[in-house]
Design a protein around this motif. Structure first.
Motif, PDB file in Angstrom:
ATOM      1  N   ARG A  65     -10.659  -5.758  -5.087  1.00  0.00           N
ATOM      2  CA  ARG A  65     -10.751  -4.726  -6.118  1.00  0.00           C
ATOM      3  C   ARG A  65     -11.202  -3.432  -5.446  1.00  0.00           C
ATOM      4  N   ILE A  66     -10.391  -2.389  -5.583  1.00  0.00           N
ATOM      5  CA  ILE A  66     -10.647  -1.124  -4.898  1.00  0.00           C
ATOM      6  C   ILE A  66     -11.072  -0.073  -5.911  1.00  0.00           C
ATOM      7  N   HIS A  67     -12.195   0.587  -5.640  1.00  0.00           N
ATOM      8  CA  HIS A  67     -12.632   1.726  -6.444  1.00  0.00           C
ATOM      9  C   HIS A  67     -12.229   2.993  -5.693  1.00  0.00           C
ATOM     10  N   ASN A  68     -11.298   3.754  -6.266  1.00  0.00           N
ATOM     11  CA  ASN A  68     -10.814   4.974  -5.629  1.00  0.00           C
ATOM     12  C   ASN A  68     -11.424   6.171  -6.353  1.00  0.00           C
ATOM     13  N   TYR A  69     -12.404   6.819  -5.701  1.00  0.00           N
ATOM     14  CA  TYR A  69     -13.123   7.910  -6.352  1.00  0.00           C
ATOM     15  C   TYR A  69     -12.339   9.224  -6.328  1.00  0.00           C
ATOM     16  N   LYS A  70     -11.335   9.320  -5.460  1.00  0.00           N
ATOM     17  CA  LYS A  70     -10.548  10.554  -5.444  1.00  0.00           C
ATOM     18  C   LYS A  70      -9.664  10.645  -6.680  1.00  0.00           C
ATOM     19  N   LYS A  71      -9.305   9.513  -7.255  1.00  0.00           N
ATOM     20  CA  LYS A  71      -8.480   9.505  -8.446  1.00  0.00           C
ATOM     21  C   LYS A  71      -9.293   9.806  -9.712  1.00  0.00           C
ATOM     22  N   ILE A 117       0.835  -1.204   0.000  1.00  0.00           N
ATOM     23  CA  ILE A 117       0.000   0.000   0.000  1.00  0.00           C
ATOM     24  C   ILE A 117       0.871   1.255   0.000  1.00  0.00           C
ATOM     25  N   PHE A 118       1.959   1.226   0.771  1.00  0.00           N
ATOM     26  CA  PHE A 118       2.800   2.414   0.880  1.00  0.00           C
ATOM     27  C   PHE A 118       3.523   2.722  -0.422  1.00  0.00           C
ATOM     28  N   PHE A 119       4.113   1.703  -1.043  1.00  0.00           N
ATOM     29  CA  PHE A 119       4.920   1.952  -2.233  1.00  0.00           C
ATOM     30  C   PHE A 119       4.075   1.986  -3.510  1.00  0.00           C
ATOM     31  N   ASP A 120       3.048   1.148  -3.609  1.00  0.00           N
ATOM     32  CA  ASP A 120       2.216   1.115  -4.811  1.00  0.00           C
ATOM     33  C   ASP A 120       1.167   2.225  -4.815  1.00  0.00           C
ATOM     34  N   ARG A 121       0.745   2.682  -3.629  1.00  0.00           N
ATOM     35  CA  ARG A 121      -0.158   3.820  -3.434  1.00  0.00           C
ATOM     36  C   ARG A 121      -1.497   3.654  -4.164  1.00  0.00           C
ATOM     37  N   PRO A 122      -2.227   2.559  -3.914  1.00  0.00           N
ATOM     38  CA  PRO A 122      -3.567   2.453  -4.504  1.00  0.00           C
ATOM     39  C   PRO A 122      -4.534   3.458  -3.894  1.00  0.00           C
ATOM     40  N   PHE A 123      -4.251   3.908  -2.674  1.00  0.00           N
ATOM     41  CA  PHE A 123      -5.064   4.938  -2.019  1.00  0.00           C
ATOM     42  C   PHE A 123      -4.218   5.600  -0.944  1.00  0.00           C
ATOM     43  N   GLU A 124      -4.682   6.767  -0.483  1.00  0.00           N
ATOM     44  CA  GLU A 124      -3.998   7.511   0.566  1.00  0.00           C
ATOM     45  C   GLU A 124      -5.020   7.989   1.579  1.00  0.00           C
ATOM     46  N   ILE A 125      -4.529   8.548   2.671  1.00  0.00           N
ATOM     47  CA  ILE A 125      -5.425   9.105   3.685  1.00  0.00           C
ATOM     48  C   ILE A 125      -6.240  10.236   3.059  1.00  0.00           C
ATOM     49  N   ILE A 171     -13.015   5.462  -1.002  1.00  0.00           N
ATOM     50  CA  ILE A 171     -12.864   4.205  -1.727  1.00  0.00           C
ATOM     51  C   ILE A 171     -14.046   3.276  -1.463  1.00  0.00           C
ATOM     52  N   ILE A 172     -14.200   2.317  -2.383  1.00  0.00           N
ATOM     53  CA  ILE A 172     -15.171   1.229  -2.227  1.00  0.00           C
ATOM     54  C   ILE A 172     -14.403  -0.082  -2.294  1.00  0.00           C
ATOM     55  N   VAL A 173     -14.553  -0.911  -1.270  1.00  0.00           N
ATOM     56  CA  VAL A 173     -13.922  -2.230  -1.223  1.00  0.00           C
ATOM     57  C   VAL A 173     -15.035  -3.251  -1.027  1.00  0.00           C
ATOM     58  N   GLY A 174     -15.343  -4.000  -2.081  1.00  0.00           N
ATOM     59  CA  GLY A 174     -16.472  -4.923  -1.989  1.00  0.00           C
ATOM     60  C   GLY A 174     -17.750  -4.151  -1.766  1.00  0.00           C
ATOM     61  N   ASP A 175     -18.432  -4.452  -0.668  1.00  0.00           N
ATOM     62  CA  ASP A 175     -19.659  -3.732  -0.328  1.00  0.00           C
ATOM     63  C   ASP A 175     -19.421  -2.673   0.750  1.00  0.00           C
ATOM     64  N   LYS A 176     -18.151  -2.374   1.038  1.00  0.00           N
ATOM     65  CA  LYS A 176     -17.805  -1.381   2.061  1.00  0.00           C
ATOM     66  C   LYS A 176     -17.392  -0.075   1.394  1.00  0.00           C
ATOM     67  N   ILE A 177     -17.942   1.029   1.912  1.00  0.00           N
ATOM     68  CA  ILE A 177     -17.685   2.351   1.342  1.00  0.00           C
ATOM     69  C   ILE A 177     -17.254   3.286   2.466  1.00  0.00           C
ATOM     70  N   GLY A 178     -16.216   4.094   2.213  1.00  0.00           N
ATOM     71  CA  GLY A 178     -15.814   5.066   3.226  1.00  0.00           C
ATOM     72  C   GLY A 178     -14.577   5.841   2.829  1.00  0.00           C
TER      73      GLY A 178
END
Length: 359
Positions: free
Chosen positions: A240-246, A190-198, A202-209
């Motif tokens: 599978r992560i949906h990153n809406y900030k990107k 997560i730190f080096f690949d940076r799929p998301f940041e603070i 994001i949406i992970v499965g059925d979890k959103i936040g």
């Protein structure tokens, strides 16, 4: 007087005690003079420079080197005396522990400083620099572990045996803590690949936040309902992560249905009417609009446009403005929106039987 100075107490003459005291007092005075005169000038000089490395060096010198100088003065004064083997050994042990401690503190603080400077030069955000704390915690642990091994070696312990034992114990711990190690390696991903940041949504499965904290073992999200979601790092990297900030722009598709009683020339005008409404909205780009299909109870139109940016509230404000404008325009032109209806056809034949067609 001479006889008094030559008197022996605990293996040392009075003259030797006085000499040790003079060395200690002289050392304290020199350190105080250095702090009051030279050190103050160095601080003022560092405050005027643009770089921060001189401030860092002076701050660490004050926190670590000055205490070491005080102890060095005490060490020289005590070593000028004739000491027993046990006392001398205790002083040597204390000296090694203190010097090692100060060196390790200097090493960890220097590493933190230079890494922070590197991230600033790379243009990393404050949240990104916060994320590195997990790695720094692990790095500091390794540095302090090496310092402990160094101390044990100086105290006469067999380091080879200890390291071999740690190796066997490490394998046993690794087997017993596979899940924890999996989360740790996932943290590095997560730190080096940076799929998301603070701060990312994001949406992970059925979890959103929104991401609030990225730790060595888990990541915490703040859900839309307000509760905190805690998800292990391995679960995140395996999902599978949906990153809406990107998201640079949001594609919006919506449909309209009008009644079958609408005239053909009005149907031809509807795409142009909706297009003008969408074009008038700020931060929106019209893509297309078509008479898409014949429905069971409506003539269906499909429209596509883009909202610039990832802000969900802005998207909803634009969609609301579009919906209200469409409703007003259709009301002016007498265009009726379709809604689920059923038409009943009754046909009476010559035999007086009733035939019904329900659609």
């Amino acid at each position: 007087m001479q006889s008094f100075l030559q008197q022996i107490y605990f293996g040392n003459s009075v003259l030797q005690y006085l000499t040790a005291l003079i060395i200690f007092i002289a050392g304290i005075i020199l350190i105080k003079v250095f702090k009051k005169i030279i050190f103050v000038h160095l601080k003022n000089w560092a405050a005027k420079t643009k770089t921060t490395i001189d401030d860092f060096l002076i701050k660490n010198f004050e926190k670590m080197i000055v205490p070491l100088l005080y102890y060095g003065t005490f060490y020289l004064a005590v070593k000028s005396l004739s000491l027993s083997v046990k006392v001398s050994k205790v002083i040597d042990v204390v000296s090694i522990i203190l010097v090692t401690y100060l060196i390790l503190r200097l090493a960890t603080s220097s590493l933190n400083y230079f890494l922070d400077v590197y991230l600033k030069r790379k243009g990393e955000s404050t949240t990104r620099r916060k994320e590195i704390r997990g790695i720094m915690t692990l790095t500091n642990f390794l540095i302090w572990s090496l310092g402990l091994i160094f101390l044990l070696d100086n105290f006469g312990f067999n380091i080879s045996t200890i390291i071999a034992g740690l190796g066997i114990g490490g394998i046993a711990i690794a087997l017993a803590a596979q899940a924890i190690l999996g989360d740790l390696f996932a943290y590095f991903v997560i730190f080096f690949d940076r799929p998301f940041e603070i701060g990312d949504f994001i949406i992970v499965g059925d979890k959103i936040g929104a991401v609030e904290y990225i730790g060595i073992k888990s990541t915490r999200l703040r859900a839309l309902a307000g509760e905190q979601l805690i998800i292990s790092n391995k679960d995140l990297t395996d999902s599978r992560i949906h990153n809406y900030k990107k998201m640079e722009k949001r594609r919006v598709v919506f449909n309209l249905g009008v009644t079958y009683q609408t005239k053909a020339e009005v149907l031809e005008e509807i795409p142009g009417i909706v297009k003008k409404i969408i074009v008038k909205q700020n931060d929106s780009t019209f893509d297309r609009g078509h008479f898409a299909s014949y429905g069971d109870f409506s003539l269906n139109f499909e429209f596509v446009y883009y909202v610039i940016g990832a802000d969900y509230t802005k998207y909803m404000d634009i969609q609301q403005a579009i919906n209200l404008s469409i409703y007003k325009e259709f009301e002016k032109r007498g265009i009726e929106f379709a809604f689920p209806t059923q038409t009943l056809f009754i046909e009476k034949n010559n035999d007086s039987n009733v035939k019904t067609d329900l659609s």
